[in-house]
Each structure stands twice: as C-alpha cells, then as structure tokens.
Design a protein around this motif. Structure first.
Motif, PDB file in Angstrom:
ATOM      1  N   ILE A 108      15.903  16.052   4.028  1.00 14.49           N
ATOM      2  CA  ILE A 108      15.214  14.893   4.602  1.00 14.49           C
ATOM      3  C   ILE A 108      16.216  13.814   5.008  1.00 14.49           C
ATOM      4  O   ILE A 108      16.137  13.239   6.096  1.00 14.49           O
ATOM      5  N   VAL A 141      -4.227  10.271  -2.797  1.00  9.30           N
ATOM      6  CA  VAL A 141      -4.102   9.783  -4.167  1.00  9.30           C
ATOM      7  C   VAL A 141      -5.368  10.162  -4.934  1.00  9.30           C
ATOM      8  O   VAL A 141      -5.338  10.590  -6.074  1.00  9.30           O
ATOM      9  N   LYS A 186       4.478   9.645  11.266  1.00  8.28           N
ATOM     10  CA  LYS A 186       4.518   8.918   9.994  1.00  8.28           C
ATOM     11  C   LYS A 186       5.567   9.478   9.036  1.00  8.28           C
ATOM     12  O   LYS A 186       6.404   8.747   8.540  1.00  8.28           O
ATOM     13  N   CYS A 187       5.502  10.772   8.759  1.00 12.56           N
ATOM     14  CA  CYS A 187       6.434  11.285   7.747  1.00 12.56           C
ATOM     15  C   CYS A 187       7.658  11.934   8.393  1.00 12.56           C
ATOM     16  O   CYS A 187       7.598  12.504   9.472  1.00 12.56           O
ATOM     17  N   VAL A 188       8.766  11.837   7.665  1.00  7.45           N
ATOM     18  CA  VAL A 188      10.064  12.235   8.218  1.00  7.45           C
ATOM     19  C   VAL A 188      10.148  13.719   8.594  1.00  7.45           C
ATOM     20  O   VAL A 188      10.575  14.046   9.705  1.00  7.45           O
ATOM     21  N   ILE A 204      13.949   3.579  10.449  1.00 10.34           N
ATOM     22  CA  ILE A 204      13.561   4.884   9.919  1.00 10.34           C
ATOM     23  C   ILE A 204      12.039   5.010   9.792  1.00 10.34           C
ATOM     24  O   ILE A 204      11.527   5.951   9.203  1.00 10.34           O
ATOM     25  N   LEU A 205      11.312   4.058  10.325  1.00  9.98           N
ATOM     26  CA  LEU A 205       9.849   4.089  10.394  1.00  9.98           C
ATOM     27  C   LEU A 205       9.165   4.215   9.037  1.00  9.98           C
ATOM     28  O   LEU A 205       8.147   4.886   8.915  1.00  9.98           O
ATOM     29  N   SER A 256       2.826   8.714  -4.917  1.00  6.02           N
ATOM     30  CA  SER A 256       1.379   8.776  -4.723  1.00  6.02           C
ATOM     31  C   SER A 256       0.698   9.748  -5.679  1.00  6.02           C
ATOM     32  O   SER A 256      -0.488  10.019  -5.547  1.00  6.02           O
ATOM     33  N   ARG A 274       8.054  14.365  11.819  1.00  9.73           N
ATOM     34  CA  ARG A 274       8.515  13.594  12.975  1.00  9.73           C
ATOM     35  C   ARG A 274       9.890  14.049  13.452  1.00  9.73           C
ATOM     36  O   ARG A 274      10.094  14.300  14.632  1.00  9.73           O
ATOM     37  N   GLU A 311       0.846  -1.191   0.000  1.00 12.13           N
ATOM     38  CA  GLU A 311       0.000   0.000   0.000  1.00 12.13           C
ATOM     39  C   GLU A 311       0.892   1.255   0.000  1.00 12.13           C
ATOM     40  O   GLU A 311       1.902   1.294   0.699  1.00 12.13           O
ATOM     41  N   VAL A 312       0.489   2.257  -0.777  1.00  7.62           N
ATOM     42  CA  VAL A 312       1.268   3.499  -0.823  1.00  7.62           C
ATOM     43  C   VAL A 312       0.982   4.330   0.425  1.00  7.62           C
ATOM     44  O   VAL A 312      -0.176   4.531   0.784  1.00  7.62           O
ATOM     45  N   VAL A 313       2.037   4.794   1.093  1.00 10.95           N
ATOM     46  CA  VAL A 313       1.800   5.569   2.310  1.00 10.95           C
ATOM     47  C   VAL A 313       2.377   6.980   2.274  1.00 10.95           C
ATOM     48  O   VAL A 313       1.959   7.847   3.023  1.00 10.95           O
ATOM     49  N   GLY A 314       3.348   7.210   1.423  1.00 12.00           N
ATOM     50  CA  GLY A 314       3.914   8.559   1.318  1.00 12.00           C
ATOM     51  C   GLY A 314       4.549   9.040   2.600  1.00 12.00           C
ATOM     52  O   GLY A 314       4.362  10.186   2.995  1.00 12.00           O
ATOM     53  N   ALA A 315       5.302   8.186   3.270  1.00 17.19           N
ATOM     54  CA  ALA A 315       5.826   8.539   4.586  1.00 17.19           C
ATOM     55  C   ALA A 315       7.226   9.142   4.548  1.00 17.19           C
ATOM     56  O   ALA A 315       7.524  10.046   5.314  1.00 17.19           O
ATOM     57  N   CYS A 316       8.093   8.634   3.663  1.00 13.57           N
ATOM     58  CA  CYS A 316       9.492   9.079   3.757  1.00 13.57           C
ATOM     59  C   CYS A 316       9.715  10.426   3.094  1.00 13.57           C
ATOM     60  O   CYS A 316      10.644  11.129   3.434  1.00 13.57           O
ATOM     61  N   ARG A 317       8.901  10.787   2.152  1.00 12.15           N
ATOM     62  CA  ARG A 317       8.914  12.066   1.444  1.00 12.15           C
ATOM     63  C   ARG A 317      10.158  12.263   0.584  1.00 12.15           C
ATOM     64  O   ARG A 317      10.420  13.361   0.104  1.00 12.15           O
ATOM     65  N   PRO A 375      -1.811   9.540   2.056  1.00 13.65           N
ATOM     66  CA  PRO A 375      -1.607  10.467   0.935  1.00 13.65           C
ATOM     67  C   PRO A 375      -2.886  10.561   0.117  1.00 13.65           C
ATOM     68  O   PRO A 375      -3.605   9.582  -0.037  1.00 13.65           O
ATOM     69  N   LEU A 415       9.965  13.183  -3.472  1.00 15.12           N
ATOM     70  CA  LEU A 415       9.396  14.455  -3.905  1.00 15.12           C
ATOM     71  C   LEU A 415       9.957  14.861  -5.266  1.00 15.12           C
ATOM     72  O   LEU A 415      11.156  14.735  -5.508  1.00 15.12           O
TER      73      LEU A 415
END
Lengths: 318, 626
Positions: free
Chosen positions: A88, B335, B487-489, A149-150, A65, B492, A42-48, B333, A51
């Motif tokens: 980042i 989408v 959740k996102c870097v 790195i979650l 995403s 956080r 599943e796409v979560v878009g967490a690490c960014r 996100p 971009l």
C-alpha cells in the motif's frame, strides 16, 4: 459498557467493548500505522494501512473500523500484514513526488515516517501521476494536489463546522481530487483560513504558508498556548528557533474547537518577535491589511486613544 | 381502500380478457381454441427501442380496418430473445415471429389473422424445424428455461396493475397481511434459502431476520436497482416488464422486518424503467396496495424512487446509502451491519431487484416448492444476460445448477460463424473468465466461485477464438478504473497500475516482471480494498492469468497475440495465393510492399503501419494478419 479482554501481539489488554482495535492497541503501547484515521473524525477506512490479522477472520481487518470482542486475538505485525502495508505504501509512493528534501512537511510527514519504518522507497516508473496542481492563491494555506494522498481528513474536519464545509472530493478513481467549493482557488472559495485542514493533513498537501522556510520541524522549540480571543480557547503552538519566536500554528481542532484566523493572527501578534503582514479576504480576494483591522480593533483603538487623549487633556489643562 | 375480496374480483374480471395469451403459461393449451386471439409484442429494452409502439399502432389500425373481432394487441415486458427482436407472439397458437418491421404488420394481419395462414418468411429461424412449425415454447431458446423472476415478463401489460393482479399479483401481500405473522414470513423466507441475486448470494431470510429482531423506531427497505455491469440488463427488464413484482416483494419485506418506508435506488440512465415504476407506484397507491392501512390491515408501507447518477460503485450497498442520504457515493466501512445500522443509522434491508421479484411466488407457493427448483445450495432460478459471441443474445432464466454448456449451447445456440468457443465471462467486471474445460460446471454460487468466477448479478459474455484474453482483462479493468470511487488506496492506485501493465502488454511492451507485478497487485487489491468493487476488481486478470497464461506469455515473450486481436502485435503477411497483381503495393500508403508483376509480393514488416489497406485491396484474399 462491559469490558472485554483481547490479545494484541501477545499482550493482553482490557478495554470497553465497542472499542476499535486501533485504540485498544494504543493502551498497550502498540502504534498501528494509519493515514486516514483520527479519533476526532468519522471513521472512513480509506487508507487501508491499519490492516491487521484477526484470528478467525480470513480477511485482513482494518484496525480503525473493527470493534474488539472478548477473546479476540490480533496480530499487528505479522508477515502478511507487513507485506500488505508495504504494498500500500508503495502504491502511495508511486504516485507521490520525490520532494522530501525540500518539503516543509519533512520530519512530520506520516507517509515519510511509515515509508522509513517499512523500508519502502520511491522508484522510477512511467505510469500516470497526480497532476502537479498547486494552489498558491492564499497567503495562509498552500494546497499542493500532487502530494495529496486523499485520506479525506481535511474534508471531514472542514465539515465539522456547520457553516464551513468548503473542502470536498471531486472527480473519482485515480482522478479524485480535493477541491474547495466548486473547484475554486482557496482565495475565490468560501475558505476562511481557519487552518483546521492544515492541522490534520498527514502529508505536505496542505501547508501553513506562514511557516514555510522558517525552519525544519526538528529545529523548533514548541510552546503550547491558549488563544485568548474567545471562550473556546483553541490551542496554538508558538514555534521558536534560535531563541526567536518565528511562527504560530494551529494545533489539532479537538473537542469541538473551531479554530479561526482571527485567533491565530492575534496569537501571532502577541507572541511573534516580528509578526508578518496580515491579509484579509474581501470579495474573494486577499488584501494586505493592518494589524488593527486584522484583529478587528480599529474602532476600539481609535476610541481608546481618543478617550485617553481627552482624559489626559483634562488632567493637563486642569 | 381495497379489500382482499375486491382484489380477487379484479383478478376474475381481468382474466376474462387475457385468455389466449395466458396459454403462454400453460403449454398444454397452446393451439387449442380460445375466445380471443392475442398479438403479443415484446417491449423489452432492445425491442422497445425498435419502435414497437408504432408496430402496435399499425396492428390496431389494420385489425380495425379488417373488422376483426376479439383480437387483442399488447406490448409486454421482455421475451428474452433480444438477438432477433422485435419479436411478436400470436396466441392461442404460440406463433413466434421475429425481426418484425412496421412494413410486415399488414402481411401478418392479412394472412395470419384473417386467413389463419402463417407468414413463414417472418417466423423466428428456430421456430421452423424440418418443415415443422414450432410454437414458441418449443424453440430451443425457451425449452430449458424456467421463469420465476421473469414470470410475468412477456405476458402482462406492464402498465396494467389489473393484469398483474390477475396473475396472482398482490395476493402474496394479502396472504402475509391477513394470514401470517411477521415471524412466519421470516421463517418461510429462511426455509426457502433464497440467496441474494445481486451477486454475493447472502441468504435473504437471514438478512431479514437480523433487521426483524433489531428494535428501532424506524426501519428501511431498499431495492438496489443500480444495475451497472456492462451488458447486464436483467434488473432493468424486470423493472420495465413487471414493476409491481418488485413493489410487492418490497412491501412483504417491509411487513416482515417492520418497516414502513421503501426506496428504490435506480439509475437515471433507465428512464423507461423509472417511468414505468412511477406509474406502478401511483397505481398501487390508488388501489391502496401501497400507503396507509394496506388492504385494511393497518399495515403502512410506501415506496419512493431515488435516482442515481450512474456511478457503478453505488451498486455497493453502503455507497448506495450514502447516495440516498445526499452524500458522495462512496462505500463506508461496515462497522455495524446495515441490517442494524444502515440508511440514516437505522436498520435497513437492501436487496436486489431480482431478489424482490422472487419473494411473492415463494410466499404463495411455499418454501418447499422453491427448494424443489435449482440446487440444495442455491435453490430457485437465476436470470442471465447472455451476450458476446453467442448466437442467441438475450435474457435467460434457468434453474440454478443448469450447466454453462446448456446455457451457452442449448439455449444460446453456441458461437457465431463457426468460430471456436474459448471462454465465458461471468459476473461482469467482478467475475472471471471460465475456459472450455469447465463448461459442464453447474451454475450456482459455490461452483462458480470454486473455478475462480462469481455468479455476480448475472452477466454472461461468451468469448470465441478471436478474443484476446489479455485484452478482455484490460477491457474489464478499464471499466473498474473508470468506476473506482477513489476512496481507498488499493483500488484507486492499484487498479490503475494493473491497467497500465495490461495496456503495455497488449501493445507488445510487456516484460516478464510485469506478470509478477500483476499477480502481486491482484493480491493486495483483493485482500485490502474497502468494498466489493475493489475486492473483486482483479478477478478478470487473475482468472485469465490462471487459465490463459500462455496468451500473456505469447504477448510478453514473443510479442505475439495468438487471437489476432491486439492491433499493435499483428503483422501482415502475403501468402502463396498472391497472383502478383501489384494492387496491394499500389495501395500501401508507406510503400512497405515490394514485388514484381505476376510474382509473389512481400511486406516489409518493419515499415508496415498495419493500416490494413493491402488486405482490403487484395482481390484474392492472399493477405493475412497474425
């Protein structure tokens, strides 16, 4: 679905509409860095990290995403994009132990790869860091929270097998951690050591313990094999070093393949020159066991031996 | 099942009992004769926690004891002026009593109700001007207010669906179900240009239209009642004081977009609101105003509550939906638009409490009426929770375009204790600090964002000269760091680093590089975070750096806090007022004070631990800190 044509870094590419930018970029050989993206999850878009700049959008968009549209113009390495990625990565390194010298993941670690690519370095600071919690309870998986790195890939891949769903997020914000069940050790938890999580972890936070100290990734010769235990036929890799098969590891759990401990152990037993001791979890405790038992063959072998002995006996006596 | 005819009948019947308190809505009538009298007790969050239930009981007892007839006593929703609560209004005169304790009740009954004699000592301090006693609507706090979302708060009994119906409640729902097709409802909403009151200001009609046009077997309507900004309680006040207005707005939305199921996502920390909502939903179901075949029109719509565990991030639409779906409240996100694929992958409309509360009046009075209030860009009114260093803390509803100065000084009564106004923080942890030079800015979506803040959900915190702007930024960031979902870097990791820098600066350990680092962190967090929480997290820092940079610099370069608020940077001094009594020296726990009897004493600032014992001990106020 209709096709659309987009331009990525001056290269034109035609893909089905609804494709994500990150996949469209692959078509023209452009790799967009990403730590949390996996086409099977599943796409979560967490690490960014993925971009990119999309012309006409004020904000940077995540390539994982954002779907393409006809005439879209994407820049994946503009100054703005590179600057954001560096920041980042710096934030991640600021909260990551400087352990690449001895980390088993070195050479395969995505964080290491991108830090090198974007020239971001560890630096001294006196701010908070992730607590150095290392779960050594499992003979199969080493879980090192300080390196996590979650990205959440482990949680997502674990959730793909309905009756597992062992890993989950706990706490929140800076204190977020990945835990097994209600924050139990892997040994106490309901983890079945299938190692799906290990195969998707982009860093050294989840490691195959049976690989540790067996060599560096660049020293291995890798042979792909199919597991013969059940009809799924999961993919495994046999790693050899100096002409000797030293380890077996699970390959990505793609296409609905569950991976399992029995399959991995069987593959180990078949291919490894000197298979290591197998362990079995009983009542929340790992115990050394025999290969017969680990592979679930004890009854079969006895019966086999029994049968063969009888038949041999008959022949000799007859 | 109820019909439209029966709805009108309930209205007529109920209005008879409400006569005098309805004068509150019709200012011309205040003071005129009425068939009954009404003691209206504020049951807003602040007053309610000051035992107004007991106060009401005492009124009822005492009134019975005195044998008074035609006096009604009721608790209603929030009056707004929390500062002076518990508040009581008596109609038909509109007498405004404040800070009422249970001991005061007897006197009010004996004097005011029995002898028509106003108890002056209990009057609200602003209800008396040059010996003239002002009715409540002429009190400065109320004069410039105009109420749409809070129209029934402070009038009706929140536990009475009949009183809600009496004030045209559910008439808008009846109107759309019997007189309008779905497209017409969407058109009215679009024309009204009602913009989302949750913060972002997205046009409600356009949002509804997106879901209306999207074919699906199931659609959802969600009311976002996860109010979480520190100090903001407008949604809570609406839910507690006028729960039916939200239910009706949701049902109208359900009809317009084609949904039969609504959810109210409300935090479990609002137990009173939850209780009143449950009552309201039950009443509406019993009257056939929710459920199957509403008003006999064949339209089905029901509402369920979903309690949130109090995570601020669940105010973010996608995180809220994750939470309703039973997952960890983390944003996803976008989408697809949520109006296409939202809750359980179905078209979903998610609006804030205040937005829904505006819907019924728009339907009844029309889009033109709504647009005649407020500004072209932002029609209507907005509710603000006014707090901080302002005289009249409380809940204020004003037309959009009212200036900050009017809200803070005319309505709010200005700062307290003669201190100089410094800034106003709008929009909570996502907003910014606005300095004095922008006080004449009209409050609307565009104007606030132009000066680096946001409307947000409507928190408004007034700061005076004793507030350190670095410390304010630190306070809000501390909140965000706590509430980041992890959740996102950028959010956080980045907000945590910003907070560490701000803590360093307020402790006098900041470096010039820290200021640059703050700016670059702010930029990356804003531009790359996943959700609104992260994207706006840096606003308090960015706006204070922009308007109050010299305060940051004083902390960093001179190790000084100009506002005298950062404890680590304060130094204690003895002024020439010193009479040499030696009391300070004797009270100093670390012997940092020296001096001869009857001569001025001196504090050794190196040794001083800033405990303040000397300041307390000094009989002549000769010790200052700066």
């Amino acid at each position: 679905m209709a096709n659309v044509t987009i331009t990525i870094d001056s290269k034109k590419v035609t893909v089905p509409s609804g494709t994500f930018i990150i996949e469209a970029a692959k078509e023209v050989g452009i790799e967009i860095p990403a730590l949390c993206y996996d086409p099977n999850l599943e796409v979560v878009g967490a690490c960014r990290l993925c971009l990119v700049e999309v012309e006409g959008s004020r904000k940077l968009q995540t390539a994982c995403s954002t779907k393409v549209w006809d005439g879209m113009v994407v820049h994946t390495r503009s100054e703005r994009v590179v600057k954001a990625r560096k920041e980042i990565l710096q934030l991640l390194l600021d909260n990551h132990p400087n352990d690449c010298l001895t980390c088993q993941k070195a050479g395969e670690c995505l964080l290491q790869k991108y830090a090198y690519e974007y020239d971001v370095k560890f630096r001294e600071h006196d701010g908070d860091r992730r607590p150095a919690l290392v779960d050594t309870s499992s003979p199969y998986i080493l879980k090192d929270d300080s390196k996590c790195i979650l990205c959440g890939k482990c949680v997502r891949t674990c959730a793909q097998v309905a009756d597992r769903q062992v890993l989950t997020f706990a706490n929140r914000g800076f204190n977020t951690r990945i835990v097994a069940d209600i924050d139990l050790s892997l040994e106490e938890s309901s983890c079945v050591s299938c190692n799906r999580c290990v195969t998707v972890c982009p860093v050294g936070a989840l490691l195959d313990k049976r690989l540790m100290g067996k060599g560096r990734p660049w020293e291995f010769e890798i042979k792909e094999v199919k597991c013969k235990v059940c009809e799924y036929g999961c993919d495994f890799e046999v790693l050899s070093r100096n002409g000797k098969n030293v380890a077996v590891r699970a390959k990505a759990p793609s296409n609905g393949r569950p991976l399992c401990l029995k399959g991995r152990l069987t593959t180990e037993f078949i291919y490894l020159d000197e298979p290591y001791t197998p362990y079995k979890k009983e009542n929340g405790e790992f115990k050394e066991t025999t290969w017969k038992e680990a592979l679930g063959l004890d009854n079969i072998i006895e019966k086999l031996l029994d049968k063969e002995e009888i038949s041999t006996g008959v022949e000799y006596n007859g | 099942m109820m019909t439209v005819e029966e709805l009108r009948k309930i209205k007529e019947e109920t209005l008879k009992h409400m006569e005098s308190k309805l004068y509150k809505l019709d200012k011309e009538k205040i003071g005129q004769k009425a068939t009954n009298r009404h003691v209206l007790i504020c049951g807003g969050p602040g007053c309610y926690s000051s035992n107004v239930e007991e106060i009401k009981e005492r009124f009822v007892e005492k009134i019975a004891e005195k044998g008074l007839e035609n006096v009604e006593v009721s608790i209603s929703g929030c009056f707004g002026l929390c500062e002076s609560g518990p508040n009581i209004e008596i109609y038909p005169d509109g007498t405004f009593y404040s800070r009422i304790k249970i001991e005061d009740v007897d006197e009010i009954v004996e004097k005011h109700l029995c002898q028509n004699e106003i108890v002056e000592r209990l009057l609200n301090e602003d209800a008396k001007k040059e010996d003239k006693i002002l009715p409540v609507h002429q009190v400065d706090f109320y004069k410039k207010q105009e109420k749409i979302a809070l129209r029934n708060c402070g009038i009706i009994d929140y536990n009475s669906i009949e009183e809600y119906i009496a004030l045209d409640g559910y008439h808008a729902l009846a109107k759309v179900l019997t007189e309008m097709d779905r497209g017409e409802v969407i058109e009215v909403m679009k024309k009204s240009n009602l913009r989302g009151r949750g913060g972002a200001g997205f046009p409600t009609g356009r949002k509804w239209e997106t879901a209306y046009k999207y074919e699906a077997d199931k659609k959802y309507v969600i009311c976002n009642a996860d109010e979480g900004d520190p100090g903001a309680f407008m949604d809570r006040s609406i839910l507690e004081g006028d729960p039916h207005s939200v239910l009706e707005g949701m049902a109208i939305c359900g009809y317009a977009v084609g949904s039969d199921q609504g959810y109210i996502y409300i935090r479990a920390e609002y137990p009173v609101a939850v209780k009143r909502l449950r009552t309201a939903i039950k009443q509406a179901r019993e009257k056939g105003l929710l459920g199957k075949n509403i008003l006999g029109t064949g339209f089905n719509f029901d509402i369920e509550l979903r309690l949130g565990a109090g995570a601020f991030v669940c105010g973010e639409g996608t995180a809220l939906m994750e939470s309703i779906e039973g997952r960890r409240g983390m944003p996803r996100p976008k989408v697809e638009r949520t109006a296409h694929k939202g809750l359980w992958g179905k078209p979903t409309i998610i609006n804030n409490v205040e937005t829904f509360a505006n819907v019924a009046p728009i339907i009844l009075k029309g889009a033109d009426w709504f647009r005649s209030i407020g500004t072209e860009d932002s029609p209507g009114t907005k509710v603000f929770a006014l707090g901080g260093k302002v005289k009249n803390t409380g809940l204020v509803e004003v037309p959009m375009g009212t200036t900050l100065r009017e809200i803070i000084f005319d309505i709010g009564g200005g700062t307290v204790g003669g201190k100089k106004f410094k800034a106003v923080q709008t929009g909570g942890p996502s907003g910014g600090c606005i300095p004095e030079e922008f006080l004449d800015t009209p409050v609307d979506f565009a104007s606030l964002s132009k000066i680096g803040s946001i409307m947000g959900s409507g928190g408004m915190i007034v700061l005076d000269e004793s507030d350190c702007m670095v410390d304010i930024a630190r306070f809000f960031l501390d909140f965000t760091v706590d509430e980041s979902c992890g959740k996102c870097v950028p959010c956080r990791e980045g907000t945590k680093r910003m907070l560490e820098i701000l803590e360093r600066i307020t402790e006098g350990e900041g470096t010039p590089e820290d200021l640059d680092r703050l700016e670059s962190l702010a930029e990356i967090i804003t531009s790359s975070s996943l959700c609104g929480l992260g994207q706006t997290a840096a606003n308090p820092v960015v706006s204070t750096l922009k308007y109050f940079r010299e305060e940051y610099e004083a902390h960093v370069y001179e190790k000084r806090c100009p506002a005298g608020s950062c404890q680590a940077l304060l130094q204690y001094f003895i002024t020439d007022k010193c009479i040499g009594c030696t009391k300070c020296a004797r009270n100093c726990p670390v012997s940092a004070i020296s001096g001869k009897v009857k001569e001025k004493h001196v504090i050794d600032t190196e040794t001083c631990i800033k405990c303040g014992a000397c300041m307390e001990a000094c009989p002549v106020g000769a010790i200052i800190k700066k």
